[in-house]
Design an enzyme around this catalytic site. Structure first.
Site, short mmCIF file in Angstrom:
data_model
loop_
_atom_site.label_atom_id
_atom_site.label_comp_id
_atom_site.label_asym_id
_atom_site.label_seq_id
_atom_site.Cartn_x
_atom_site.Cartn_y
_atom_site.Cartn_z
N SER A 69 0.64 -1.24 -0.08
CA SER A 69 -0.07 0.04 -0.04
C SER A 69 0.96 1.29 0.11
O SER A 69 0.43 2.46 -0.53
CB SER A 69 -0.90 0.21 1.31
N ASP A 78 -9.37 -3.67 2.28
CA ASP A 78 -8.22 -4.42 2.26
C ASP A 78 -8.13 -5.48 3.33
O ASP A 78 -7.58 -6.44 3.19
CB ASP A 78 -6.92 -3.25 2.28
N HIS A 95 -4.37 -1.35 -5.41
CA HIS A 95 -3.86 -2.61 -5.80
C HIS A 95 -5.09 -3.57 -5.38
O HIS A 95 -5.91 -3.52 -4.49
CB HIS A 95 -2.49 -3.27 -4.59
N HIS A 103 -1.43 -9.48 -1.24
CA HIS A 103 -2.05 -8.36 -2.32
C HIS A 103 -1.87 -9.31 -3.79
O HIS A 103 -0.97 -10.16 -3.54
CB HIS A 103 -1.17 -7.23 -2.51
ZN LIG Z 1 -3.28 -1.00 -0.09
#
Ligand SMILES: [Zn+2]
Length: 538
Positions: free
Chosen positions: A85, A277, A320, A419
């Protein structure tokens, strides 16, 4: 012979042209008149199937985001195809890619394809954000998050530290950035008892802001600067939220717009839906649905304002993707097309709390797991192993335990707890005077587009706010030193001396304190101060 020459000339020309990177953004974007207001919204780590799932949860009714989907965005960092991030938000805030953990500063090296190599002197150099550029243009600025406000995404718009975990430094910079509206969470990290530096940043906040901690108090603020911290750490998932204790992300967005839009020069606002997230990391479809829908409501607030106001840019994209969530799992490998919508949705629709919310209902011995999970999560057939797992799981990590349980029953697949590197959806609403941002863009283009649309110049702002102090002063026979014990930057030239507390915008000259246009930054190697700080030594 002549023909051969022409052929090689043409070849050379082709080579020259293909060597030139993709056309500059300024070639495709026309700004007839700079926009007055900019609202950037970032649903952190929002995978595309989570958006589709959220839409199905409201019976296929369009999301506010759907109306402004305009393209795709690439998310890789300076040195990795899957971004953290911190560099992802840094790219969106500054127009430069960076390295894992770095907020508002350049990388150590640029190794991904198509990147310009990073010069030695640019390593970890702070670079101006669109928020700082807006502030120097006289616009009001705001930051909203549902995590602690010093978390990576809001940090990348408001601080310059090559370590996202250094909450002390990030939060101190945020308090001294001259931001008008901060609404979010993370009281602990501003309070003397929890900080490593033992500084009472709440007291500093109270000197400069109306400090509020409840939605009712936030509602009462109708003008001026406000700092709202509604939780000790992060806020709850929207589904678990107590509306008496915490405002929703859309309520915070509405209040911020109300306050910031009073400036006739306009405003810049960044809104992060932080826990999309976190739910993705936990492989928890309920947390995802909860916070994607809550985020979408904030997009609607921004969009409604923009349409009414007429000169406001709204741009959104996740930083992302995350988790590889799919509608359809390994269990549907051979009959995916025979599965009905209800087979996917029924289990999900029974949940009224996420794992975090469930955790608050377990008794101390966790003897009521089955009852609580049945009542608030709709699962009535927990296996012995599942009960055991819930019993063993830390209360704060409950989404990691129960999320996958409901996902399995809803035929939702996940590939990772991390991610992922795929492109994400770009959302853009531009007023008539500015070309809308479309196509496949790079994450750095978001900052460059906002820069163009506002009529700002980020490079000039960087040059003004972040001068390498030692180099600049040594040329004149002076010096710049970082006194680590005092956390102070000491600038000297001849008989003049200026002291700046690192991470603040406050310069002390004799017994006078002078406000600088930006915060002073120490990168671990170099001291960066604004040109105005150096001018005090002339
Ligand atoms: Zn992030």
């Amino acid at each position: 012979m002549k023909r051969k020459l022409i052929t090689s000339l043409i070849l050379a020309l082709i080579l020259v042209f293909t060597a030139i990177p993709v056309a500059a953004l300024s070639d495709s974007i026309t700004v007839e008149d700079p926009v007055k207001n900019v609202i950037v919204l970032i649903p952190d780590g929002m995978p595309i199937d989570a958006v589709t799932l959220a839409r199905w949860m409201q019976d296929g009714e369009p999301l506010a985001m759907d109306e402004i989907a305009s393209g795709m965005m690439r998310t890789y960092s300076a040195d990795a195809p899957v971004a953290d991030s911190a560099p992802a938000a840094t790219a969106m805030a500054t127009g430069f890619k960076s390295h894992t953990g770095f907020v508002g500063v350049l990388a150590d090296e640029n190794t991904m394809p198509g990147q310009e190599p990073l010069a030695e002197k640019d390593v970890r150099r702070p670079v101006a954000t669109v928020l700082e550029a807006a502030r120097l243009m006289g616009k009001s600025t705001g930051l909203i998050s549902t995590s602690e406000i010093m978390h990576a995404t809001p940090a990348a718009f408001s601080a310059h530290v090559p370590d996202r975990k250094n909450y002390d430094w990030i939060s101190e910079q945020q308090v001294h950035q001259g931001i008008d509206v901060i609404l979010g969470s993370g009281r602990n990290f501003f309070s003397a008892d929890h900080r490593e530096d033992s500084k009472d940043m709440i007291a500093v906040i109270e000197e400069n802001y109306k400090y509020v901690t409840t939605p009712a108090d936030m509602a009462k603020v109708t003008e001026g600067k406000v700092f709202g911290l509604f939780g000790d750490t992060a806020l709850a998932y929207d589904m678990d939220r107590d509306p008496e204790l915490e405002p929703s992300i859309s309520e915070m967005t509405e209040k911020a717009i109300e306050l910031l839009s009073q400036n006739e020069k306009g405003f810049f606002l960044m809104v992060e839906g932080s826990k999309v997230d976190w739910a993705a990391h936990a492989n928890d479809p309920i947390g995802l649905i909860s916070d994607v829908l809550a985020f979408d409501a904030a997009v609607k607030v921004a969009l409604d304002f923009a349409k009414e106001e007429g000169n406001t840019l709204v741009i959104a994209a996740t930083d992302h993707a995350n988790s590889g969530i799919t509608i359809g799992s390994k269990d549907t490998s051979y009959d995916y097309d025979k599965r009905t919508l209800n087979e996917f949705l029924d289990a999900l629709k029974k949940a009224t709390l996420t794992g975090e919310g469930l955790a608050l209902h377990f008794d101390e011995e966790r003897s009521n797991i089955e009852e609580v999970v049945a009542e608030y999560f709709g699962i009535e057939d927990l296996t012995e192993e599942e009960i055991e797992l819930i019993k063993e799981t830390d209360l704060t990590a409950m989404n990691y335990a129960v999320g996958p349980m409901i996902a399995g029953r809803a035929l939702i697949g996940f590939t990772t707890n991390g991610h992922t590197g795929g492109d994400v959806t770009l959302y853009c609403y531009a007023p008539e005077n500015v070309t809308r941002l479309t196509g496949v863009i790079d994450n750095t283009d978001m900052a460059k587009y906002v820069e163009l649309a506002m009529g700002a110049n980020l490079a000039e702002v960087t040059d003004r706010l972040f001068v390498r102090a030692a180099e600049a002063l040594e040329e004149k026979g002076g010096s710049a030193e970082f006194d680590e014990a005092e956390g102070a930057i000491v600038l000297k030239n001849g008989d003049k001396e200026v002291t700046i507390k690192v991470n603040t915008n406050l310069a002390v000259v004799g017994d006078e304190t002078i406000e600088l246009p930006g915060v002073a930054v120490y990168s671990g190697d170099q001291i960066y101060v604004s040109q105005e700080a150096l001018d005090l030594l002339d």
